[in-house]
Scaffold this motif. Sequence first.
Motif, PDB file in Angstrom:
ATOM      1  N   SER A   1      17.736 -18.694  17.786  1.00 29.29           N
ATOM      2  CA  SER A   1      16.856 -17.975  16.861  1.00 29.29           C
ATOM      3  C   SER A   1      17.627 -16.826  16.203  1.00 29.29           C
ATOM      4  O   SER A   1      18.652 -16.365  16.739  1.00 29.29           O
ATOM      5  CB  SER A   1      15.642 -17.426  17.614  1.00 29.29           C
ATOM      6  OG  SER A   1      14.851 -18.486  18.109  1.00 29.29           O
ATOM      7  N   PRO A   2      17.142 -16.324  15.075  1.00 25.65           N
ATOM      8  CA  PRO A   2      17.867 -15.260  14.350  1.00 25.65           C
ATOM      9  C   PRO A   2      18.181 -14.040  15.211  1.00 25.65           C
ATOM     10  O   PRO A   2      19.231 -13.411  15.034  1.00 25.65           O
ATOM     11  CB  PRO A   2      16.900 -14.905  13.215  1.00 25.65           C
ATOM     12  CG  PRO A   2      16.081 -16.139  13.006  1.00 25.65           C
ATOM     13  CD  PRO A   2      15.938 -16.762  14.355  1.00 25.65           C
ATOM     14  N   GLU A   3      17.286 -13.690  16.137  1.00 25.25           N
ATOM     15  CA  GLU A   3      17.512 -12.500  16.964  1.00 25.25           C
ATOM     16  C   GLU A   3      18.806 -12.588  17.761  1.00 25.25           C
ATOM     17  O   GLU A   3      19.405 -11.560  18.116  1.00 25.25           O
ATOM     18  CB  GLU A   3      16.346 -12.291  17.944  1.00 25.25           C
ATOM     19  CG  GLU A   3      15.025 -11.985  17.272  1.00 25.25           C
ATOM     20  CD  GLU A   3      14.200 -13.226  16.977  1.00 25.25           C
ATOM     21  OE1 GLU A   3      12.962 -13.119  17.065  1.00 25.25           O
ATOM     22  OE2 GLU A   3      14.775 -14.293  16.687  1.00 25.25           O
TER      23      GLU A   3
ATOM     24  N   PRO B   1      19.802 -14.877   5.531  1.00 23.77           N
ATOM     25  CA  PRO B   1      19.145 -14.001   6.508  1.00 23.77           C
ATOM     26  C   PRO B   1      18.095 -14.766   7.324  1.00 23.77           C
ATOM     27  O   PRO B   1      17.484 -15.715   6.839  1.00 23.77           O
ATOM     28  CB  PRO B   1      18.482 -12.936   5.623  1.00 23.77           C
ATOM     29  CG  PRO B   1      19.191 -13.008   4.319  1.00 23.77           C
ATOM     30  CD  PRO B   1      19.624 -14.421   4.144  1.00 23.77           C
ATOM     31  N   CYS B   2      17.916 -14.324   8.544  1.00 24.69           N
ATOM     32  CA  CYS B   2      16.861 -14.852   9.435  1.00 24.69           C
ATOM     33  C   CYS B   2      16.951 -16.368   9.607  1.00 24.69           C
ATOM     34  O   CYS B   2      15.930 -17.071   9.616  1.00 24.69           O
ATOM     35  CB  CYS B   2      15.484 -14.468   8.929  1.00 24.69           C
ATOM     36  SG  CYS B   2      15.248 -12.678   8.748  1.00 24.69           S
ATOM     37  N   SER B   3      18.163 -16.869   9.763  1.00 21.60           N
ATOM     38  CA  SER B   3      18.364 -18.316   9.905  1.00 21.60           C
ATOM     39  C   SER B   3      18.380 -18.742  11.370  1.00 21.60           C
ATOM     40  O   SER B   3      19.009 -18.091  12.217  1.00 21.60           O
ATOM     41  CB  SER B   3      19.690 -18.743   9.266  1.00 21.60           C
ATOM     42  OG  SER B   3      19.657 -18.589   7.878  1.00 21.60           O
TER      43      SER B   3
ATOM     44  N   GLY C   1      20.773 -12.404  12.707  1.00 18.69           N
ATOM     45  CA  GLY C   1      19.668 -11.517  12.388  1.00 18.69           C
ATOM     46  C   GLY C   1      19.235 -11.607  10.935  1.00 18.69           C
ATOM     47  O   GLY C   1      19.182 -12.682  10.343  1.00 18.69           O
ATOM     48  N   SER C   2      18.964 -10.431  10.353  1.00 18.44           N
ATOM     49  CA  SER C   2      18.482 -10.377   8.967  1.00 18.44           C
ATOM     50  C   SER C   2      19.621 -10.209   7.965  1.00 18.44           C
ATOM     51  O   SER C   2      19.380 -10.003   6.771  1.00 18.44           O
ATOM     52  CB  SER C   2      17.492  -9.215   8.817  1.00 18.44           C
ATOM     53  OG  SER C   2      18.116  -7.985   9.193  1.00 18.44           O
ATOM     54  N   ASP C   3      20.855 -10.315   8.459  1.00 11.21           N
ATOM     55  CA  ASP C   3      22.010 -10.153   7.572  1.00 11.21           C
ATOM     56  C   ASP C   3      22.418 -11.484   6.939  1.00 11.21           C
ATOM     57  O   ASP C   3      22.185 -12.559   7.497  1.00 11.21           O
ATOM     58  CB  ASP C   3      23.212  -9.595   8.338  1.00 11.21           C
ATOM     59  CG  ASP C   3      22.938  -8.222   8.923  1.00 11.21           C
ATOM     60  OD1 ASP C   3      22.165  -7.466   8.291  1.00 11.21           O
ATOM     61  OD2 ASP C   3      23.483  -7.907  10.000  1.00 11.21           O
TER      62      ASP C   3
END
Length: 493
Positions: free
Chosen positions: A359-361, A378-380, A365-367
């Motif tokens: 998961s993205p976390e 982002p958020c992939s 992340g959001s980068d």
Amino acid sequence: MGEEKGKGTNVSLIQDEDDLEEEPGEVIESAPPLKVGEERELVSSGIKKKLLKKGISWETPEFGDEATVHYVGTLLDGTKFCSTRDNVEPVTFKLGEGQVAKGLDHGIITMKKGECALFTLPPDFGYGAEGRDGVPPDSVIQFELELLSWITVVDICKDGGIIKKIIEKGDMNERPSDLDEVLVNYQLALVDGTIVAKTLKEGIEFYVKDGHLCSALSKALITMKKGEKVKLIVQPNYAFGEKGRDAIAAYGFPDVPPNSVLNIELELVSFKSVIDVTGDSKVFKKILKEGEAALIANEGAVVTISYTARLEDGTVFEKKGVDGGQPLQFITDEEQVIPGLDRAAATMKKGERALLTISPEYGFGSDVAERDLSVVPPCSNLVYEVEMLDFIKEKAPWKLNSQEKIDAAAKKKEEGNIFFKSGKYQQAGKKYDKAVDYVSEDEPFGDDEQKLVKALRISCWLNGAACSLKLNDFQGAIKLCSKVSCQACNKNL
């Protein structure tokens, strides 16, 4: 346990077989195994068992199982009143229901496959005061019995909703969990024999937690071993319930009427273990190929891996160690790669191949991440197919000499300081804990080393307490400060 039915032997012709190697016997008040020709009472019941021929293996059936046997029933004077051998074919019945004679079931559960025995039953365990055809009231009777096979019967949900009969045992001890991906073959039929669903020859794969067709399949599969074949009797509440199921015209399967009982033949061909690496369902590892031995890389190991990394849509954004490229080497728990890959690699064995879903976390992340072959939005969600080529585990404290322990502790402390200055307090706390492990009070150090060792311990405890405060873990901070106080008290004694 799903043995196949065998051919009966004439137990009256069986002779003493004391020359056979003794095998584990039935448990009778912790008594030793019976020898051929020996007789013994079963658990103070008045039922006597005389062993005529040893069985094979060590397993015995249980009440509820379906046993297939040959038997000859006689009075004490030898008068025969029943015999399956007269009809050639053996009989199969459910143990615990007294379908032949109450005491006979108690005797059968002490037997192994292929075993032959003579049971002497008192009236209370035979036909009692009423008797039966050929058996006068209150008669002591005997059964010469051969256990050919049995099928283990399991009430999976303990409510009669799914009854499992094991036709063929599996070849492993492990069973799939809810997270695992299974490959199965099955056939569903109504009680009249009408087939309403069936897999193709190659079977079908699905994740247990996602379910398939009806709830009975998933509930049964988590009780099965690889290679196991079973027959299920499924009540409507675990099948298609009050609504039934519409016909599947494309495959020529008719509809399932409301409140239908199903007979299901099910085989667990194989399964791939899926592990929740982080414990929060954010990083899953599906094992595609088992690794060597039992050792895993663990935290602090120098690992060498190859991988292909993709986005969910299949776009490859990075490759290492494939198509002639160089593999990637890094130290786990050092944040040298994304957290999901780091955490998963620390759980892998040498030679293991796994599919990671991150998961993205635990990814980028959001980068936006610029990688070798593509950009990661982002958020992939990420998918890594990874192989653990090799690893070198960090040396345990007990493998180091005193100076090496002190050097290792100082290094871990410095790594912790770097994490702390970066605001990564959880990682810093772990480094301080590791540092203390190298110079713990249980480790032997010389007098000239004690002062330095104590200073290292105290500074790591205090730094660890600072991390706990930053993480609002006040109990953790108090615990570490208490250790410092105790160290100071010991110094003053």
